[in-house]
Design a protein around this motif. Structure first.
Motif, PDB file in Angstrom:
ATOM      1  N   TRP A 190      -0.956  -4.472  -4.469  1.00  0.00           N
ATOM      2  CA  TRP A 190      -1.563  -4.222  -3.144  1.00  0.00           C
ATOM      3  C   TRP A 190      -2.832  -5.071  -2.984  1.00  0.00           C
ATOM      4  O   TRP A 190      -3.035  -5.734  -1.961  1.00  0.00           O
ATOM      5  CB  TRP A 190      -1.860  -2.721  -3.043  1.00  0.00           C
ATOM      6  N   ARG A 240      -9.163   8.279   1.622  1.00  0.00           N
ATOM      7  CA  ARG A 240      -8.583   7.477   0.536  1.00  0.00           C
ATOM      8  C   ARG A 240      -7.081   7.280   0.725  1.00  0.00           C
ATOM      9  O   ARG A 240      -6.452   6.560  -0.019  1.00  0.00           O
ATOM     10  CB  ARG A 240      -8.836   8.170  -0.820  1.00  0.00           C
ATOM     11  N   HIS A 241      -6.521   7.962   1.715  1.00  0.00           N
ATOM     12  CA  HIS A 241      -5.062   7.984   1.821  1.00  0.00           C
ATOM     13  C   HIS A 241      -4.514   7.226   3.036  1.00  0.00           C
ATOM     14  O   HIS A 241      -3.562   6.457   2.925  1.00  0.00           O
ATOM     15  CB  HIS A 241      -4.609   9.438   1.866  1.00  0.00           C
ATOM     16  N   TYR A 264       0.834  -1.206   0.000  1.00  0.00           N
ATOM     17  CA  TYR A 264       0.000   0.000   0.000  1.00  0.00           C
ATOM     18  C   TYR A 264       0.865   1.252   0.000  1.00  0.00           C
ATOM     19  O   TYR A 264       0.609   2.205  -0.732  1.00  0.00           O
ATOM     20  CB  TYR A 264      -0.952   0.017   1.191  1.00  0.00           C
ATOM     21  N   LYS A 289      -1.070  -0.940  -7.604  1.00  0.00           N
ATOM     22  CA  LYS A 289      -2.410  -1.136  -7.041  1.00  0.00           C
ATOM     23  C   LYS A 289      -2.786  -2.613  -7.087  1.00  0.00           C
ATOM     24  O   LYS A 289      -3.307  -3.171  -6.117  1.00  0.00           O
ATOM     25  CB  LYS A 289      -3.432  -0.299  -7.813  1.00  0.00           C
ATOM     26  N   SER A 348      -3.484   4.790   6.181  1.00  0.00           N
ATOM     27  CA  SER A 348      -3.206   3.348   6.116  1.00  0.00           C
ATOM     28  C   SER A 348      -3.430   2.671   7.460  1.00  0.00           C
ATOM     29  O   SER A 348      -3.596   3.326   8.490  1.00  0.00           O
ATOM     30  CB  SER A 348      -1.748   3.142   5.707  1.00  0.00           C
ATOM     31  N   TYR A 358      -8.615  -1.907   4.599  1.00  0.00           N
ATOM     32  CA  TYR A 358      -8.966  -1.086   3.433  1.00  0.00           C
ATOM     33  C   TYR A 358     -10.409  -1.304   2.985  1.00  0.00           C
ATOM     34  O   TYR A 358     -11.021  -0.402   2.415  1.00  0.00           O
ATOM     35  CB  TYR A 358      -7.933  -1.303   2.312  1.00  0.00           C
ATOM     36  N   ASN A 385       1.046   6.958  -6.370  1.00  0.00           N
ATOM     37  CA  ASN A 385      -0.243   7.548  -6.730  1.00  0.00           C
ATOM     38  C   ASN A 385      -0.320   9.033  -6.367  1.00  0.00           C
ATOM     39  O   ASN A 385      -0.983   9.808  -7.042  1.00  0.00           O
ATOM     40  CB  ASN A 385      -1.365   6.773  -6.022  1.00  0.00           C
ATOM     41  N   GLN A 386       0.373   9.439  -5.295  1.00  0.00           N
ATOM     42  CA  GLN A 386       0.313  10.837  -4.844  1.00  0.00           C
ATOM     43  C   GLN A 386       1.326  11.726  -5.567  1.00  0.00           C
ATOM     44  O   GLN A 386       1.331  12.939  -5.364  1.00  0.00           O
ATOM     45  CB  GLN A 386       0.588  10.934  -3.331  1.00  0.00           C
ATOM     46  N   TYR A 412       2.214   1.836  -3.432  1.00  0.00           N
ATOM     47  CA  TYR A 412       1.141   2.302  -4.323  1.00  0.00           C
ATOM     48  C   TYR A 412       0.755   3.746  -4.002  1.00  0.00           C
ATOM     49  O   TYR A 412       0.667   4.602  -4.886  1.00  0.00           O
ATOM     50  CB  TYR A 412      -0.071   1.370  -4.194  1.00  0.00           C
ATOM     51  N   ASP A 413       0.562   4.022  -2.728  1.00  0.00           N
ATOM     52  CA  ASP A 413       0.111   5.358  -2.329  1.00  0.00           C
ATOM     53  C   ASP A 413       1.160   6.414  -2.683  1.00  0.00           C
ATOM     54  O   ASP A 413       0.831   7.494  -3.168  1.00  0.00           O
ATOM     55  CB  ASP A 413      -0.185   5.375  -0.824  1.00  0.00           C
ATOM     56  N   ARG A 414       2.433   6.075  -2.480  1.00  0.00           N
ATOM     57  CA  ARG A 414       3.501   7.028  -2.779  1.00  0.00           C
ATOM     58  C   ARG A 414       3.486   7.376  -4.274  1.00  0.00           C
ATOM     59  O   ARG A 414       3.512   8.534  -4.646  1.00  0.00           O
ATOM     60  CB  ARG A 414       4.849   6.436  -2.367  1.00  0.00           C
TER      61      ARG A 414
END
Lengths: 497, 508
Positions: free
Chosen positions: B134, B250-251, B109, B131, B253, B202, B116-117, B112-114
């Motif tokens: 994850w 949405r962000h 995650y 994604k 964790s 999640y 994605n942002q 992916y989040d890094r």
């Protein structure tokens, strides 16, 4: 501002029953024993026997039924009278009459004291006397410190016997009801609940109709007086009193207050017409939301139905809490919803509604519909395992004590059974009924009462984003929920006179 | 046990109301309340109420939405949801394997989040790939899950009212059980705060997003309140939506939730109260055995940014398809303020029952509203907060009419205060309401825990009444003149746009 994990319970279950500790261990824990590492290791001692005293039942010569329960824990006395006849029995052209009656009965005061004077008198004593209305009955209740009983009970009796229904309070109640009509399409939940009754009971049913400006405007003070005269008679009343009093003294007080009250004519009890709209897809468009409310609706049962117990168990398995199938599969596993639940509904004296409901984001509206359908199919095709059955029965039976853990609950149960003509031991019958339910019973009732093609599928949501896909599921009927304008055209926004 | 004089005089007053000679008179109340602080710092209260073989509890954590870290609003509430997901002993088929699988979910995650942002150089293909990785990790971790086992154990043992809630100031957990389930409860409740496993995080985040849609996005009052609070406060964490901004939801964790848990869910920051048919000695022994397992930790830092006193009126107007609604708020000090009970008196006179000033003026006489009330603590009261007054206009009436009617009432309060009858009525009502509350296990558990946590002494539930008794008309006038000032006001108006957007497409 509080938010909480909500287990959506459409069906206000009689929750329930008792001594079946599933974890057989009975020995008391050793004080020095290490803590358990599994819930299965924890000893569950026997629950001590608990049989609350049933209320004392008295029938006055004029037919008034009284239940008395002494409770000396705190210096309060509370009473509640149920009076036969409710919104089900009002004429269609005056829909809202009984609701207005329930409001202005109290605010309109008595012949001696205005409602405002009653407010002053009662509030100074931190006491309440309130009236209200429901489908099958109207109510009048009081609650006061023991030391104020004489004053407050006098108000209660006076309001029951000699209400005035002052015109100004009738007007106030009408303005209030009109305001609530004007607001009824603001929130998704409220729209869905109203349409659910219409689809499940039928547009013409007394159980589904809504007050409109025109029907409210048609209500007169004479209607309220007539209603009261016809219904508020001793043989039509069940009165329950609980609190810090001596039953003999209370009985004498009641005989003195009501003994001379002459009997009235018996009120005819009409069976409500139930003619559901045809199964299919129904849509209400609300374009200021990003979440759709989906409800699947069908006729349910009357509590007298012998399948009631098996259905209670099935409901527990299907939609009865954190561990139910709907919650586990559609919320926990699929993340489709915060609010999800449902089951086959039961009412005391007419069939309830079977409702499965889910609130899901606009984008997953169709997934949620399919999800509910799938759960219906699975309930029919996959009978519960023995463990699932046991879980459901344990949940009902182990929580059974919460049906009667306060004297007030015991009293209300008895009032309710008396009102609807159920045996005084209905709760006990219910417990033994649930104990006997088998997996085969659940499988049978699931197949008998749940049919996905016979559901009225209601969707309230932002239609432009899913109406095409919805049409892919079948023919869609769009419901018109426009609020009809008042008959007196200038009345559109009539400010208070 | 030390008692203040005030407390004793109050006991005398209450005793007059309590004429019945039963085992349960007020003098015995204190004898039936037992308080203990365990070696790890957890405060536990127990009140014996043997009316029926059942008990209720209330676990209170001194952390709420106000403690949400910047960029992670909604985390306190998310943690509350996660406290239903079980532990290493509840909800899993293989704790060790699951632990490893969940660590992989977090790593996947974060990656992916890094990506994605990323504001510059975001690679959509890579985002999709991360994604998918994850989601695959989640699917692997899910293999070990026994769904909702925590709730199932409670329910099959006869638990009722199983729930929890998160407010701006605190988080609370509660339900009721038959009395023979005490040890089982001690196991479950201590497990969940000893070692919660943040499984299915999640998916639960999706559930909370649905909760946000239901309460805020898809509700007109919800929309107004979010806008109103964002304007009424700045600096104070109360300006943020407790349920969280959509983007934060949405962000954040499971790792974030775990960090929050380790800071705030420490015994020194929690109180547990039990009320029901329980034997004190046996119960405390059981509690020590189970809750004693939770490691101690320092009381978390209490500082949050203070709300600057307001110097200009603020207004929010929301044009909306729904019928109108009006709310206004005035800044007031937090609940530890010496005048806290003066506000209680004002609320009672403005709001309680048909003798209340708001009802009599707006509903009964002017007939412009269907309901109206004033109350403190919007949205919390641990910090400087709003004294809020709202009104629901009758059909055809507007927010402006609500405002002027409310302001007339306030002007009268400032100039004349209350009548002696009103003041007496409030005091009688407060006393009766406290007494009425003593008959409810769950309500009592909540009061005991709340007073213990907020004042360090459960007896404050009675002392509160004593302070209400001491309120004078001068106090009411003084406080009203202090806070009910234009420049200290925020106004929120929901204005009907005219045509309702709920469409009417020709019926059937």
């Amino acid at each position: 501002m509080k938010r909480s994990i909500k287990v959506s319970t459409i069906l206000l279950a009689i929750t329930c029953a008792p001594l079946l500790a599933q974890n057989a261990a009975t020995s008391a824990p050793q004080p020095t024993a290490p803590p358990a590492t599994s819930w299965k290791q924890v000893a569950i001692p026997q629950l001590p026997p608990f049989k609350p005293q049933p209320p004392k039942r008295i029938v006055l010569a004029n037919g008034m039924v009284v239940f008395l329960t002494e409770n000396h824990e705190l210096p309060f006395i509370a009473g509640n009278a149920m009076i036969r006849g409710g919104a089900e029995d009002e004429p269609a052209s005056k829909t809202g009459l009984v609701e207005i009656y329930g409001e202005s009965w109290r605010t309109g005061g008595t012949e001696k004291l205005s409602g405002d004077q009653l407010d002053d008198l009662l509030e100074a004593r931190a006491a309440k006397v309130e009236t209200g209305a429901a489908e099958a009955d109207t109510t009048i209740n009081f609650n006061c410190l023991k030391g104020d009983f004489d004053d407050v009970f006098a108000v209660f009796v006076d309001l029951l016997r000699h209400p005035a229904f002052r015109e100004e309070k009738l007007l106030l109640a009408k303005r209030q009801l009109e305001s609530s009509i004007s607001r009824r399409n603001d929130e998704t939940e409220e729209i869905a609940s109203a349409q659910q009754d219409i689809l499940g009971y039928g547009r013409q049913s007394v159980l589904a109709r809504q007050p409109e400006y025109a029907t409210v405007e048609a209500i007169t003070r004479q209607d309220l007086l007539d209603w009261h005269k016809q219904h508020a008679t001793p043989n039509n009343i069940i009165l329950g009193i609980v609190g810090d009093f001596d039953s003999h003294e209370m009985e004498a007080t009641l005989r003195k207050a009501f003994g001379e009250w002459p009997k009235g004519a018996k009120v005819a009890e009409a069976k409500p017409l139930i003619a559901p709209e045809k199964p299919g897809l129904y849509l209400v468009d609300k374009n200021d939301v990003n979440q759709s409310e989906v409800r699947m609706i069908a006729p349910g049962i009357v509590r007298r139905n012998p399948d009631y117990f098996a259905l209670k168990v099935m409901n527990e398995i299907l939609g009865g809490g954190f561990s139910s199938r709907l919650f586990s599969n559609l919320r926990t596993k699929a993340g489709l919803a915060y609010s999800v639940g449902g089951g086959v509904g039961a009412e005391w004296d007419h069939p309830g509604l079977t409702v499965l409901e889910i609130g899901t984001k606009t984008e997953t509206t169709i997934d949620a519909i399919r999800g509910l359908w799938e759960q219906i199919d699975q309930m029919k095709q996959q009978p519960p395992t023995e463990d699932e059955l046991k879980r459901a029965k344990d949940a009902i039976l182990n929580s059974f004590i919460f049906n009667f853990d306060t004297p007030g609950k015991v009293l209300r149960e008895q009032e309710t059974y008396e009102f609807h003509g159920y045996p005084a031991n209905f709760l006990e019958t219910y417990r033994t009924g649930v104990e006997k339910v088998t997996t085969a019973d659940v499988a049978r009732v699931a197949n008998q009462y749940l049919h996905r093609d016979q559901m009225r599928v209601l969707v309230v949501g932002n239609a432009s984003e899913f109406s095409k896909q919805l049409a892919g599921l079948g023919q869609v009927t769009t419901l018109d929920i426009t609020i009809p304008e008042p008959p007196s055209a200038q009345g559109a926004a009539a400010p208070g006179k | 046990m030390t008692r203040s004089k005030a407390y004793l005089s109050l006991l005398a007053v209450l005793f007059c109301l309590w004429q019945t000679a039963t085992a349960q008179d007020l003098a015995s109340f204190e004898k039936r309340v037992h308080v203990k602080t365990l070696p790890n710092g957890l405060t536990v209260l127990l009140l014996q109420r043997p009316q029926a073989p059942v008990f209720s509890f209330f676990t209170l954590v001194d952390a709420g939405d106000a403690q949400d870290p910047q960029g992670k609003t909604g985390l306190a509430h998310m943690m509350e949801h996660m406290a239903f997901k079980g532990t290493e002993n509840i909800g899993t088929t293989d704790a060790a394997a699951e632990k490893a699988a969940l660590a992989k979910v977090e790593a996947a995650y974060a990656a992916y989040d890094r990506e994605n942002q990323r504001r510059v150089g975001r690679d959509a293909a890579k985002v999709a790939e991360l994604k998918a990785a994850w989601e695959k990790a989640i699917a692997e971790a899910d293999e070990y899950v026994i769904k909702n086992e925590f709730g199932e154990i409670v329910e099959r043992n006869g638990g009722v009212g199983l729930n929890a809630s998160t407010g701006d100031d605190s988080t609370e957990y509660y339900y009721s059980l038959p009395a023979n389930r005490l040890e089982l409860w001690a196991f479950l409740e201590s497990e969940r705060f000893l070692d919660p496993v943040l499984r299915e995080f999640y998916k639960e985040r999706d559930v909370v997003m649905e909760e946000r849609r239901m309460r805020t996005d898809s509700s007109s009052i919800g929309r107004l309140v979010e806008q109103f609070l964002s304007v009424a406060y700045d600096g104070s964490p109360y300006h943020r939506p407790g349920i969280g901004y959509a983007s934060d939801l949405r962000h954040f964790s499971a790792t974030d939730a775990g960090n929050f848990f380790h800071i705030y869910y420490v015994p020194s920051n929690m109180v547990v109260a039990l009320v029901g048919d329980l034997d004190p000695d046996a119960t405390f022994a059981t509690l020590e055995r189970y809750f004693g397992r939770i490691p101690s930790g320092p009381k978390p830092e209490e500082y949050v940014t203070e709300q600057t006193p307001q110097s200009a009126e603020r207004t929010v107007v929301l044009k909306d398809p729904s019928q109108p609604f009006y709310i206004e708020g005035y800044q007031r000090p937090n609940y530890r303020d010496k005048d806290n009970e003066v506000y209680s008196v004002i609320s009672s006179v403005l709001s309680d029952g048909r003798t209340s000033r708001l009802y009599r003026t707006l509903v009964r006489d002017k007939k412009i509203a269907v309901a109206a009330a004033g109350f403190s603590g919007f949205p919390g009261d641990k910090y400087r907060n709003l004294y809020a007054i709202y009104a629901v206009p009758s059909r055809g009436h507007t927010g402006a009419e609500m405002a002027s009617a409310i302001h007339e009432i306030i002007a009268r309060l400032k100039s004349d205060g209350l009548t002696p009858e009103e003041l007496k009525m409030v005091k009688t009502r407060s006393r009766a309401s406290l007494l009425r509350g003593l008959a409810n296990n769950q309500g009592l558990a909540s009061s005991l825990a709340t007073n213990q946590l907020r004042y360090g002494d459960w007896r404050e539930m009675f002392r509160h009444l004593d302070r209400i008794d001491a309120v004078t008309n001068d106090d009411v006038k003084r406080v009203a003149n202090e806070i009910f000032v234009d420049t200290n006001r925020t106004v929120g108006i929901l204005e009907n746009q005219g045509a309702s957007k709920t469409s009417n497409r020709g019926g059937k």
